[in-house]
Write a protein that holds these residues in place. Structure first.
Motif, PDB file in Angstrom:
ATOM      1  N   ASP A  34       0.840  -1.207   0.000  1.00 18.83           N
ATOM      2  CA  ASP A  34       0.000   0.000   0.000  1.00 18.83           C
ATOM      3  C   ASP A  34       0.873   1.254   0.000  1.00 18.83           C
ATOM      4  O   ASP A  34       0.622   2.216   0.713  1.00 18.83           O
ATOM      5  CB  ASP A  34      -0.978  -0.004   1.177  1.00 18.83           C
ATOM      6  N   GLU A  35       1.945   1.198  -0.786  1.00 18.22           N
ATOM      7  CA  GLU A  35       2.926   2.274  -0.971  1.00 18.22           C
ATOM      8  C   GLU A  35       3.768   2.578   0.269  1.00 18.22           C
ATOM      9  O   GLU A  35       4.530   3.538   0.276  1.00 18.22           O
ATOM     10  CB  GLU A  35       2.258   3.554  -1.494  1.00 18.22           C
ATOM     11  N   GLU A  36       3.700   1.750   1.302  1.00 20.87           N
ATOM     12  CA  GLU A  36       4.573   1.896   2.466  1.00 20.87           C
ATOM     13  C   GLU A  36       5.777   0.978   2.283  1.00 20.87           C
ATOM     14  O   GLU A  36       5.625  -0.227   2.070  1.00 20.87           O
ATOM     15  CB  GLU A  36       3.853   1.519   3.766  1.00 20.87           C
ATOM     16  N   ASP A  37       6.970   1.563   2.363  1.00 21.77           N
ATOM     17  CA  ASP A  37       8.207   0.800   2.272  1.00 21.77           C
ATOM     18  C   ASP A  37       8.386   0.049   3.588  1.00 21.77           C
ATOM     19  O   ASP A  37       8.670   0.645   4.626  1.00 21.77           O
ATOM     20  CB  ASP A  37       9.384   1.759   2.029  1.00 21.77           C
ATOM     21  N   LEU A  38       8.200  -1.263   3.556  1.00 14.59           N
ATOM     22  CA  LEU A  38       8.253  -2.034   4.799  1.00 14.59           C
ATOM     23  C   LEU A  38       9.620  -1.952   5.473  1.00 14.59           C
ATOM     24  O   LEU A  38       9.694  -1.996   6.705  1.00 14.59           O
ATOM     25  CB  LEU A  38       7.873  -3.493   4.558  1.00 14.59           C
ATOM     26  N   LEU A  39      10.694  -1.810   4.705  1.00 14.18           N
ATOM     27  CA  LEU A  39      12.010  -1.712   5.335  1.00 14.18           C
ATOM     28  C   LEU A  39      12.179  -0.428   6.140  1.00 14.18           C
ATOM     29  O   LEU A  39      13.081  -0.329   6.967  1.00 14.18           O
ATOM     30  CB  LEU A  39      13.130  -1.833   4.295  1.00 14.18           C
TER      31      LEU A  39
END
Length: 152
Positions: A34-39
């Motif tokens: 959802d366009e959030e960079d998990l890193l």
């Protein structure tokens, strides 16, 4: 349904610090949900993506070590795997990141297309992919019989 986007980040001419480890002249896989960079998300500090395990998750339901500590030792970062549940149309991820239980659901066609596209990009990339080696948790069981909460 969540959206998944995968990117290859080439770290050239600068340093990347993950989990206190300095990386230079390498490539890493970035996972955006959802366009959030998990890193860059809370509880993913110092994590890296194991592309081989991510690619293996296309083979069906099971437990895959998609995330690991930057040092390559999964237990150092508290990573025990991602429970992947695959149906005819969806792929669900169920994991614990720090103190949070996370559940994501992706369209199967888009999931496979994203992984295949990243695989093609990796095949032409000259930089080594990190982590180069991964040590699985002692308790890791790549179960293929997982039955979790399906996508809604």
């Amino acid at each position: 349904m969540n959206t998944l986007r995968l990117e290859l980040e080439n770290v050239v001419g600068r340093q990347l610090i993950r989990g206190g480890i300095v990386f230079e002249d390498i490539a890493i896989v970035r996972v955006f949900v959802d366009e959030e960079d998990l890193l860059e998300a809370v509880d993913f500090d110092g994590a890296l993506v194991c592309f081989d395990e991510l690619k293996q998750s296309m083979s069906g339901s099971g437990n895959y070590l998609i995330f690991t500590c930057a040092c390559g030792i999964a237990e150092d970062g508290g990573w025990e795997g991602v429970a992947v549940e695959m149906t005819e149309t969806t792929v669900s991820w169920h994991l614990e990141a720090g103190s949070r239980a996370l559940n994501y659901c992706f369209d199967l066609t888009g999931y496979v297309a994203s992984l295949e596209a990243l695989g093609r990009t990796l095949a032409t990339n000259a930089l080594p992919l990190e982590p180069g080696q991964v040590v699985f948790p002692d308790s890791f069981i790549p179960r293929k019989d997982l039955c979790r909460v399906p996508c809604s």
